[in-house]
Design an enzyme around this catalytic site. Structure first.
Site, PDB file in Angstrom:
ATOM      1  N   CYS A   2      35.874  36.452  43.153  1.00 24.57           N
ATOM      2  CA  CYS A   2      34.674  35.670  43.097  1.00 24.57           C
ATOM      3  C   CYS A   2      33.582  36.527  43.818  1.00 24.57           C
ATOM      4  CB  CYS A   2      34.634  34.455  44.188  1.00 24.57           C
ATOM      5  SG  CYS A   2      36.130  33.321  43.374  1.00 24.57           S
ATOM      6  N   ARG A  27      33.106  40.434  39.172  1.00 21.90           N
ATOM      7  CA  ARG A  27      34.235  39.869  40.130  1.00 21.90           C
ATOM      8  C   ARG A  27      34.820  38.559  39.503  1.00 21.90           C
ATOM      9  NH1 ARG A  27      33.688  42.253  45.043  1.00 21.90           N
ATOM     10  NH2 ARG A  27      34.688  40.610  45.922  1.00 21.90           N
ATOM     11  N   TRP A  74      36.343  33.367  39.963  1.00 23.37           N
ATOM     12  CA  TRP A  74      37.887  33.660  39.369  1.00 23.37           C
ATOM     13  C   TRP A  74      38.849  32.880  39.998  1.00 23.37           C
ATOM     14  CZ3 TRP A  74      42.162  36.491  41.078  1.00 23.37           C
ATOM     15  CH2 TRP A  74      42.897  37.062  39.892  1.00 23.37           C
ATOM     16  N   ASN A  98      34.293  33.114  48.879  1.00 20.27           N
ATOM     17  CA  ASN A  98      35.339  34.225  48.039  1.00 20.27           C
ATOM     18  C   ASN A  98      36.603  34.444  48.985  1.00 20.27           C
ATOM     19  OD1 ASN A  98      36.503  36.369  46.684  1.00 20.27           O
ATOM     20  ND2 ASN A  98      35.015  37.865  47.754  1.00 20.27           N
ATOM     21  N   GLY A  99      37.803  34.138  48.627  1.00 23.50           N
ATOM     22  CA  GLY A  99      38.907  34.586  49.324  1.00 23.50           C
ATOM     23  C   GLY A  99      40.061  33.366  49.327  1.00 23.50           C
ATOM     24  N   GLU A 480      47.123  55.923  31.779  1.00 23.71           N
ATOM     25  CA  GLU A 480      45.771  55.481  31.651  1.00 23.71           C
ATOM     26  C   GLU A 480      45.259  55.061  30.161  1.00 23.71           C
ATOM     27  OE1 GLU A 480      43.881  54.384  34.089  1.00 23.71           O
ATOM     28  OE2 GLU A 480      41.938  54.404  33.253  1.00 23.71           O
ATOM     29  N   LYS A 484      43.907  51.371  29.302  1.00 20.60           N
ATOM     30  CA  LYS A 484      42.616  50.884  28.841  1.00 20.60           C
ATOM     31  C   LYS A 484      42.862  50.409  27.256  1.00 20.60           C
ATOM     32  CE  LYS A 484      40.782  51.685  31.571  1.00 20.60           C
ATOM     33  NZ  LYS A 484      40.905  52.202  32.847  1.00 20.60           N
ATOM     34  N   GLU A 487      43.861  46.614  28.482  1.00 19.25           N
ATOM     35  CA  GLU A 487      43.093  45.678  29.031  1.00 19.25           C
ATOM     36  C   GLU A 487      41.975  45.193  28.145  1.00 19.25           C
ATOM     37  OE1 GLU A 487      41.859  47.025  33.063  1.00 19.25           O
ATOM     38  OE2 GLU A 487      41.433  49.040  32.274  1.00 19.25           O
ATOM     39  N   HIS A 503      64.878  58.419  25.940  1.00 20.20           N
ATOM     40  CA  HIS A 503      65.718  57.725  26.670  1.00 20.20           C
ATOM     41  C   HIS A 503      65.365  56.157  26.456  1.00 20.20           C
ATOM     42  CE1 HIS A 503      67.190  60.985  28.606  1.00 20.20           C
ATOM     43  NE2 HIS A 503      66.140  61.682  28.870  1.00 20.20           N
ATOM     44  N   LYS A 602      37.107  42.689  38.587  1.00 23.98           N
ATOM     45  CA  LYS A 602      36.826  43.990  38.867  1.00 23.98           C
ATOM     46  C   LYS A 602      37.698  44.504  40.181  1.00 23.98           C
ATOM     47  CE  LYS A 602      34.595  48.093  38.389  1.00 23.98           C
ATOM     48  NZ  LYS A 602      35.606  48.948  37.397  1.00 23.98           N
TER      49      LYS A 602
HETATM   50  C1  AGP Z   1      41.120  49.480  35.774  1.00 26.10           C
HETATM   51  O1  AGP Z   1      40.562  49.582  34.595  1.00 26.10           O
HETATM   52  C2  AGP Z   1      41.503  48.351  36.335  1.00 26.10           C
HETATM   53  N1  AGP Z   1      40.600  47.035  36.046  1.00 26.10           N
HETATM   54  C3  AGP Z   1      42.398  48.053  37.727  1.00 26.10           C
HETATM   55  O2  AGP Z   1      43.766  48.499  37.283  1.00 26.10           O
HETATM   56  C4  AGP Z   1      41.891  48.880  38.710  1.00 26.10           C
HETATM   57  O3  AGP Z   1      41.774  50.085  38.982  1.00 26.10           O
HETATM   58  C5  AGP Z   1      42.887  48.236  40.126  1.00 26.10           C
HETATM   59  O4  AGP Z   1      42.698  46.919  40.157  1.00 26.10           O
HETATM   60  C6  AGP Z   1      42.455  48.890  41.409  1.00 26.10           C
HETATM   61  O5  AGP Z   1      41.014  48.681  41.860  1.00 26.10           O
HETATM   62  P1  AGP Z   1      40.555  49.681  43.176  1.00 26.10           P
HETATM   63  O6  AGP Z   1      40.235  50.944  42.358  1.00 26.10           O
HETATM   64  O7  AGP Z   1      39.330  48.865  43.325  1.00 26.10           O
HETATM   65  O8  AGP Z   1      41.190  49.479  44.023  1.00 26.10           O
END
Ligand code: AGP
Length: 607
Positions: A2, A27, A74, A98-99, A480, A484, A487, A503, A602
């Site tokens: 949030c 967020r 969120w 937020n929390g 990675e 990408k 997500e 395997h 994020k």
């Molecule tokens: C990356 O594209 C993601 N959205 C996510 O995996 C992110 O890297 C992860 O949540 C860690 O975040 P941070 O680097 O802010 O700790």
């Protein structure tokens, strides 16, 4: 997760709050709301959905007033809905939070017995009730907030507005981020810096337990016990334009193209090319010389940067390295002690699992360091030393420029460790730093091939699955690339160490499955040719990322994206770029919400 904002000043708070929320939408974005005082009268508007719904509502209702607080949500407790949207109000007290409050059910039951009526399913609403109760005993809003906070267990960044009191808002923080800003006659609060940049670059990071009173003429901060505390004002070098899209369709697209600059800035901030050395203040050379092992903790994309770091720390410094998912490390009984250097990698510096893993490592006596993009965030504040990346604000939920700057930081850390421990000569260190410094130019060259990536994305935009293969330092790039695609385009993708294909994942291969093979020249290249043959033999379609000078891979693969020839230290910074662009264009063509993909946020400041 949030985002929260707060404003005290002479302007109408509503546009200030909604502009701030726009910058925090990364967020969370399942509902949003604001509360302002209109001539002392509390007015609250909130609704489910993205911020644009709230903006329409605010315009329709001609909402106006000051001071004010706002929230973009969120969901954690209670589904996304109008009634679960913040601010929450009880008896003239409005709160955004937020929390997570762990003991909210017990507190709620007690309050209901005492006659309180709750209107949401959230844990956050508890704050409005507790603070309103305290205000029966004191007229001091900050004192009431402090008292209320004594009852709660959990994490919070909160902002409180009280009907009839136009002079102030009160904010408080524990384990969730909160930054304050000051300008002439105005005070601001927000979950993250970009929300403040239009107004000020002088910011104050609150510490856990702090309660602050924001007024037009200043900010006063107390610790949990009510005694005044001083928190330094820091100047951030981000400009508002850095947080804007700058003509790109999406933040993610802009951020992909910012990578050469971000990597160059990250190197520039630390490396002395002439001396072949790096400045890592806070990291004592004596400590680095004597560590017996490095443990890297991180989540998601940052974890992939950690896997890259492992390859080169082991190779340059001859030190054993473990890379652990922070969420696993924190709940195991990890074997670490004072001879271990624990490195937490986090773009935001606020990821709860990574922060908890860092704390666990500290508790067990490890020396600690962080790699982080946000100055003064929780993780760098708690780590023994921080290697800041200089990516600037990353708004797109899918990390791109923060990944490549983290990779750069890990390369520099590997060189530093190698030098301090005497396993890398000055000449070798200079060579590696020179290699790294060549990366931005090479990255620019790769990014000029965007059209080829977009064409490939058009060809494969309807794909239903994808396999990514890489070896050594290209293995994290395979992971990675798959992350990408997953997500932002919601396509199932797997990243695998290429040697593992036989395997298990080889069973997936059929004429429908595109297999992205990351095969630049360098160690493991011949083995990757073998993998390509294995995929072809089973009718799979090969998309290869190969070196410009390569003539063998193009003869085998169905499609080829080329990157400049580069040493192994630099090559992952290049091979990841076509994968980011491929994922971006597939997602854009499929019409997903690229910058704010479903179900994601994020920075993950909850478990
Ligand atoms: C990356 O594209 C993601 N959205 C996510 O995996 C992110 O890297 C992860 O949540 C860690 O975040 P941070 O680097 O802010 O700790």
């Amino acid at each position: 997760m949030c985002g929260i904002v707060g404003y005290v000043g002479s302007q109408n708070a509503v546009p200030v709050l909604t502009a701030g929320l726009r910058r925090l939408e990364y967020r969370g974005y399942d509902s949003a709301g604001v509360a302002v005082l209109d001539h002392g009268v509390l007015r609250v508007l909130r609704c489910q959905g993205k911020l644009r719904n709230l903006e329409k509502l605010v315009a329709a209702e001609s909402l106006c007033g000051t001071p004010g607080i706002g929230h973009t949500r969120w969901a954690t407790h209670g589904r996304p809905s109008d009634t679960n949207a913040h601010p929450h109000v009880w008896q003239g007290v409005a709160v955004v939070h937020n929390g997570i409050i762990e003991n909210h059910l017990a507190l709620k039951a007690e309050l209901i017995r005492a006659g309180h009526i709750f209107s949401s399913e959230t844990d956050s609403e508890i704050f409005a009730h507790l603070i309103a109760d305290e205000l029966h005993r004191t007229d001091d809003l900050a004192a009431a907030v402090r008292e209320a906070l004594r009852c709660v267990q959990g994490t919070y960044a909160l902002a409180v507005l009280r009907e009839g009191d136009e002079s102030r808002i009160v904010v408080a923080k524990n384990a969730s981020p909160l930054v304050l800003g000051r300008a002439e006659g105005e005070s601001f609060a927000a979950s993250d810096i970009p929300a403040l940049l239009e107004h000020t670059r002088d910011v104050i990071f609150l510490e856990d337990g702090d309660v602050a009173v924001l007024q037009r003429d200043g900010i006063s901060i107390t610790g949990a016990d009510g005694s005044p505390v001083e928190r330094p004002t820091r100047r951030v070098d981000w400009t508002p334009i850095m947080a804007e899209k700058g003509g790109h369709k999406h933040f993610m697209h802009k951020e992909i193209f910012e990578q050469p600059r971000a990597v160059a800035d990250t190197i520039r901030s630390r490396a002395s090319m002439e001396e072949g050395d790096l400045y890592l203040e806070g990291l004592d050379s004596e400590v680095l010389r004597n560590v017996s092992r490095v443990v890297i903790v991180a989540c998601g994309t940052s974890y992939h940067a950690g896997l890259y770091g492992k390859c080169f720390i082991e190779s340059f410094a001859r030190l054993p390295v473990e890379v652990d998912l922070a969420s696993e490390f924190r709940y195991r009984d990890p074997v670490v002690d004072s001879s271990v250097l624990a490195v937490a990698i986090s773009q935001s510096g606020e990821t709860l699992d990574t922060l908890a893993a860092l704390r666990e490592a500290k508790k067990r006596g490890c020396s600690t360091a962080a790699v982080c993009n946000v100055v003064g965030a929780a993780i760098p504040r708690e780590a023994g030393a921080t290697l800041y990346t200089h990516a600037g604000p990353e708004i797109g939920v899918a990390s791109t420029k923060c990944f490549t700057t983290q990779v750069t930081a890990m390369a520099m850390l590997a060189v530093k460790l190698g030098r301090v421990r005497g396993t890398l000569s000055a000449e070798e260190a200079r060579r590696h730093l020179a290699e790294l410094s060549s990366a931005p130019k090479l990255m620019e060259k790769v990014l000029r091939q965007e059209q080829a990536c977009a064409d490939l994305a058009r060809r494969y935009r309807h794909l239903s699955g994808c396999l990514f293969l890489g070896r050594g330092p290209q293995h994290p790039i395979a992971l990675e690339g798959a992350l990408k695609l997953k997500e932002i385009s919601y396509v199932h993708a797997e990243g695998y160490a290429a040697g593992e294909m036989k395997h298990g994942p080889i069973a997936l291969i059929d004429p429908e499955l595109p297999v992205v093979v990351i095969a630049p020249r360098g160690p493991g290249y011949e083995k990757m040719l073998g993998n390509i043959e294995e995929v072809r033999a089973r009718g799979g379609q090969v998309i290869a990322i190969c070196s410009e000078s390569d003539s063998r891979v193009p003869g085998l693969a169905d499609h080829v994206l080329r990157v400049p020839d580069a040493p192994p230290l630099v090559s992952p910074l290049l091979t990841v770029l076509p994968l980011q662009l491929f994922a971006y264009h597939v997602a854009d063509m499929r019409g997903t919400d690229v910058d704010q993909p479903r179900n994601l946020a994020k920075s993950v400041t909850v478990e």
